[in-house]
Scaffold this motif. Structure first.
Motif, mmCIF file in Angstrom:
data_model
loop_
_atom_site.group_PDB
_atom_site.id
_atom_site.type_symbol
_atom_site.label_atom_id
_atom_site.label_comp_id
_atom_site.label_asym_id
_atom_site.label_seq_id
_atom_site.Cartn_x
_atom_site.Cartn_y
_atom_site.Cartn_z
ATOM 1 N N ARG A 222 0.880 -1.171 0.000
ATOM 2 C CA ARG A 222 0.000 0.000 0.000
ATOM 3 C C ARG A 222 0.922 1.227 0.000
ATOM 4 O O ARG A 222 1.476 1.615 1.031
ATOM 5 C CB ARG A 222 -0.937 -0.002 1.211
ATOM 6 C CG ARG A 222 -1.901 -1.169 1.222
ATOM 7 C CD ARG A 222 -3.147 -0.888 2.055
ATOM 8 N NE ARG A 222 -2.837 -0.522 3.410
ATOM 9 C CZ ARG A 222 -2.721 -1.370 4.438
ATOM 10 N NH1 ARG A 222 -2.871 -2.668 4.213
ATOM 11 N NH2 ARG A 222 -2.460 -0.939 5.653
ATOM 12 N N ILE A 223 1.098 1.801 -1.174
ATOM 13 C CA ILE A 223 2.147 2.796 -1.413
ATOM 14 C C ILE A 223 1.537 4.148 -1.795
ATOM 15 O O ILE A 223 0.610 4.219 -2.600
ATOM 16 C CB ILE A 223 3.089 2.324 -2.539
ATOM 17 C CG1 ILE A 223 3.795 1.029 -2.122
ATOM 18 C CG2 ILE A 223 4.119 3.391 -2.898
ATOM 19 C CD1 ILE A 223 4.526 0.328 -3.250
ATOM 20 N N ALA A 224 2.080 5.213 -1.203
ATOM 21 C CA ALA A 224 1.703 6.577 -1.580
ATOM 22 C C ALA A 224 2.834 7.183 -2.402
ATOM 23 O O ALA A 224 4.011 7.059 -2.042
ATOM 24 C CB ALA A 224 1.447 7.433 -0.345
ATOM 25 N N LEU A 225 2.473 7.818 -3.504
ATOM 26 C CA LEU A 225 3.430 8.528 -4.344
ATOM 27 C C LEU A 225 3.308 10.013 -4.028
ATOM 28 O O LEU A 225 2.226 10.596 -4.142
ATOM 29 C CB LEU A 225 3.106 8.261 -5.817
ATOM 30 C CG LEU A 225 4.063 8.814 -6.872
ATOM 31 C CD1 LEU A 225 5.451 8.222 -6.703
ATOM 32 C CD2 LEU A 225 3.527 8.502 -8.263
ATOM 33 N N VAL A 226 4.412 10.626 -3.580
ATOM 34 C CA VAL A 226 4.390 12.047 -3.222
ATOM 35 C C VAL A 226 5.403 12.802 -4.069
ATOM 36 O O VAL A 226 6.333 12.224 -4.628
ATOM 37 C CB VAL A 226 4.689 12.264 -1.714
ATOM 38 C CG1 VAL A 226 3.682 11.548 -0.846
ATOM 39 C CG2 VAL A 226 6.105 11.831 -1.358
ATOM 40 N N GLY A 227 5.223 14.126 -4.141
ATOM 41 C CA GLY A 227 6.110 14.983 -4.919
ATOM 42 C C GLY A 227 5.391 16.261 -5.277
ATOM 43 O O GLY A 227 4.168 16.357 -5.188
ATOM 44 N N LYS B 92 3.691 12.813 -11.138
ATOM 45 C CA LYS B 92 2.990 11.753 -10.400
ATOM 46 C C LYS B 92 1.808 11.196 -11.190
ATOM 47 O O LYS B 92 1.667 9.983 -11.342
ATOM 48 C CB LYS B 92 2.497 12.286 -9.038
ATOM 49 C CG LYS B 92 3.595 12.821 -8.142
ATOM 50 C CD LYS B 92 3.089 13.171 -6.761
ATOM 51 C CE LYS B 92 2.008 14.247 -6.754
ATOM 52 N NZ LYS B 92 2.466 15.554 -7.233
ATOM 53 N N SER B 93 0.947 12.088 -11.685
ATOM 54 C CA SER B 93 -0.247 11.633 -12.418
ATOM 55 C C SER B 93 0.144 10.936 -13.713
ATOM 56 O O SER B 93 -0.470 9.938 -14.107
ATOM 57 C CB SER B 93 -1.178 12.816 -12.705
ATOM 58 O OG SER B 93 -1.761 13.300 -11.511
ATOM 59 N N SER B 94 1.175 11.446 -14.390
ATOM 60 C CA SER B 94 1.647 10.796 -15.626
ATOM 61 C C SER B 94 2.142 9.390 -15.330
ATOM 62 O O SER B 94 1.856 8.444 -16.077
ATOM 63 C CB SER B 94 2.765 11.620 -16.266
ATOM 64 O OG SER B 94 2.299 12.887 -16.680
#
Length: 626
Positions: free
Chosen positions: A39-44, A50-52
């Motif tokens: 269960r991973i969150a992508l931040v930046g 991120k959306s791409s």
């Protein structure tokens, strides 16, 4: 930073992934692996890609280079920020997949039950087929998800749905399909707090594989057990929850700042050495010159992107701010606000709480004068300057430049420290460099548009800020800066947000909307309110239960009596009939211009919905023991 190694084979991974957007590389040579149960969150930051990256992993976008590798047969569910529905007409067309046998049978059953002259034989046949596939519980789950996400009219045309309704519909479909991998881009947008908390439980139940982007820090910290940060085209993994990531990133920033200071001191000395040498390059040490240029590039890379400056002057505030006196507002039979009074005072920091559709936006429209109350009086103080940040965002023309949007408000702006800045200087402080300022506003990202909208509002020097879902589309770093500004904002703050962290940090009072006209003033933030509300509910439940032999039975042993089983069956027949009547009345409401008839139909719809809620709740309660 901690490195984190998974055991086993990735079910979704990338090989030397790279993507270019508008002649700029978002990332190159990226390697990612997702394993079952991750269960991973992508931040930046906004614009980091991120959306791409989510679109590429979901198969919605082809990367510029590299590839995505999926385990054979793995099913991926993708929720985009702005879902599209291609050529589908109704909600029914979207929810029930023709290639899913259970869903296809359930749709046929629902459509047949809604007919006034449905043939009992066909109903019995479909019922037997559904039972054979053990799909009644599946149908129960589908209805539970749709009801929770406020989707009730399955015949409604998708083209007539709002942006928020479309997002909830896409989320409902994804949850119903139960994919192997959930890829979610801002899943909490357009959800009320109760629904967000329900979604948290759903995503953390079972061994679901989740990759998501969200600005909601409570949601992120509850759902995700690993953080991956996309920054300057590189991915860094933090094996822990969001709070752990913040600690480690703070440590890294301190180390980077110390390194940057050392390197810049060395660079200064090397620059002096370079200047002292003769112009003839052959007399210099080539190795030292190369080292100088390498150090110069390194210090450029470590330079920060700058901090968003929010220090615009606030208008003077008088003793009379805003007074609401016995205000009421009604739409047909629906009355979201009834006989409410409040006198705003200096230092007020108020959050608006309540489920979607309970009247929060109506309240803001009344306060700002967009609509007028049916009864009561609203008095605005002479020195009160409202700044209203709306969900809709800026209305941007295709040929409009960023700097023109700012100059339309003012050429020069007074700052809190007494300085006067030009529009261009202010844009630079708000992290819009010159190339962005003279570019077309239509090319800005969602987060950049929100930042520009906020800037325009602050330029008007408001002393009464009204913020309607300000967190949507902002990256977490920008959100933190906005919060710091709002914490120190000396004026009145009125906030609508599904972001519980934002409500907890910025407000100390709540207006709680029940959806039937009553607004209750609560002294405390959302966390206080939720805790108190849960304690009250526990006390009510405890007091209402009597110790009887039946209640002492365990859930495992609990069986329905014949009478209860018959009640469950009858409710199963009555609920579709009620849903059909609601659908018919809603269509009638949309197709009449008679104001008297509108009020009558709206009242009937409300009454039908109340009956439907009661029956659905009882049907679900009994269904747990079947």
């Amino acid at each position: 930073m901690e490195s984190y190694q998974h055991a086993g084979v990735s079910i979704l991974s990338t090989e030397r992934l790279g993507h270019n957007y508008h002649d700029k590389w978002l990332f190159k040579n990226l390697h990612i692996g997702l394993h079952r149960g991750d269960r991973i969150a992508l931040v930046g930051a906004n614009g980091a890609g991120k959306s791409s990256l989510l679109r590429i992993l979901a198969g919605e976008l082809n990367p510029t280079e590299g590839s995505v590798v999926r385990e054979r047969g793995v099913r991926i569910g993708y929720l985009s920020q702005n879902p599209g529905f291609e050529s589908l007409n109704s909600i029914n067309d979207f929810i029930y997949s023709a290639d899913n046998q259970q869903q296809s049978l359930i749709r046929k059953y629902e459509e047949l039950v809604s007919l006034p002259d449905a043939e009992p034989r066909k109903l019995a046949e479909l019922s037997d087929q559904i039972s054979a596939l053990d799909a009644w519980e599946y149908e129960h789950n589908i209805k539970g998800i749709l009801s929770r996400l406020q989707i009730t009219d399955f015949a409604q045309e998708i083209s007539k749905l709002s942006g928020g309704q479309r997002k909830r519909l896409a989320l409902a479909k994804l949850l119903i399909d139960e994919p192997d991998v959930y890829i979610l881009d801002e899943p909490t947008n357009h959800l009320d707090i109760e629904t967000i908390e329900w979604l948290e439980k759903l995503l953390t139940t079972g061994r679901k594989t989740v990759l998501l982007v969200t600005h909601d820090r409570y949601f992120l910290d509850t759902v995700c057990t690993e953080i991956r940060e996309l920054n300057l085209g590189k991915m860094t993994t933090y094996a822990g929850r969001y709070s752990y990531y913040l600690e480690k990133r703070a440590e890294q920033e301190e180390e980077a700042a110390a390194t940057l200071k050392r390197d810049r001191n060395l660079l200064r000395k090397e620059l002096e050495w370079m200047r002292r040498q003769p112009q003839a390059r052959g007399t210099k040490s080539k190795a030292r010159i190369d080292a100088y240029h390498a150090l110069e590039e390194k210090t450029k890379g470590l330079a920060t992107d700058g901090d968003l400056q929010l220090a615009i002057k606030m208008s003077r505030q008088g003793s009379k701010i805003l007074e609401l006196e016995n205000i009421s507002k009604q739409f047909g039979a629906h009355r979201p606000i009834h006989d409410f009074s409040y006198v705003f005072k200096k230092g007020d920091r108020i959050g608006l709480a309540g489920r979607n559709g309970t009247g929060k936006s109506t309240f803001l429209n009344l306060v700002t004068g967009s609509i007028t109350p049916d009864q009561g009086k609203i008095t605005l103080g002479e020195t009160t300057v409202l700044g209203y940040y709306q969900q809709g965002g800026l209305d941007i023309q295709d040929n409009e430049r960023v700097i023109d949007i700012v100059k339309n408000v003012a050429e020069h702006i007074n700052m809190a420290n007494g300085e006067m800045l030009t529009a261009s200087q202010l844009l630079t402080q708000f992290l819009f460099p010159p190339e962005k300022q003279f570019g077309f506003a239509s090319k800005l990202s969602g987060g950049e548009r929100k930042r520009l909208q906020l800037m325009r509002i602050l330029m008007q020097n408001p002393n009464f800020l009204i913020l309607d879902e300000p967190a949507n589309d902002l990256d977490i770093d920008t959100l933190n800066i906005l919060e710091d500004f709002l914490v120190n904002f000396p004026g009145i703050l009125l906030l609508v947000s599904h972001d519980r962290y934002l409500l907890d940090r910025l407000t100390d009072q709540l207006f709680v909307f029940d959806g039937h006209g009553k607004i209750t003033l609560y002294n405390g933030n959302y966390a206080d309110y939720k805790l108190e509300h849960e304690e009250e509910q526990k006390a009510i439940t405890s007091n209402s239960q009597k110790v009887t032999p039946a209640l002492l039975e365990t859930d495992a042993r609990r069986k329905l009596s014949y009478k209860e089983r018959r009640e469950h069956d009858l409710l199963g027949e009555e609920i579709p009939v009620l849903e059909q009547r609601v659908s018919e009345k809603t269509n009638a409401l949309n197709n009449t211009n008679d104001h008297l008839a509108l009020a009558d139909i709206a009242a009937e719809i409300e009454q039908l919905n109340q009956q439907l809620d009661t029956k659905m709740e009882r049907w679900m309660e009994l269904g747990e023991y079947i």
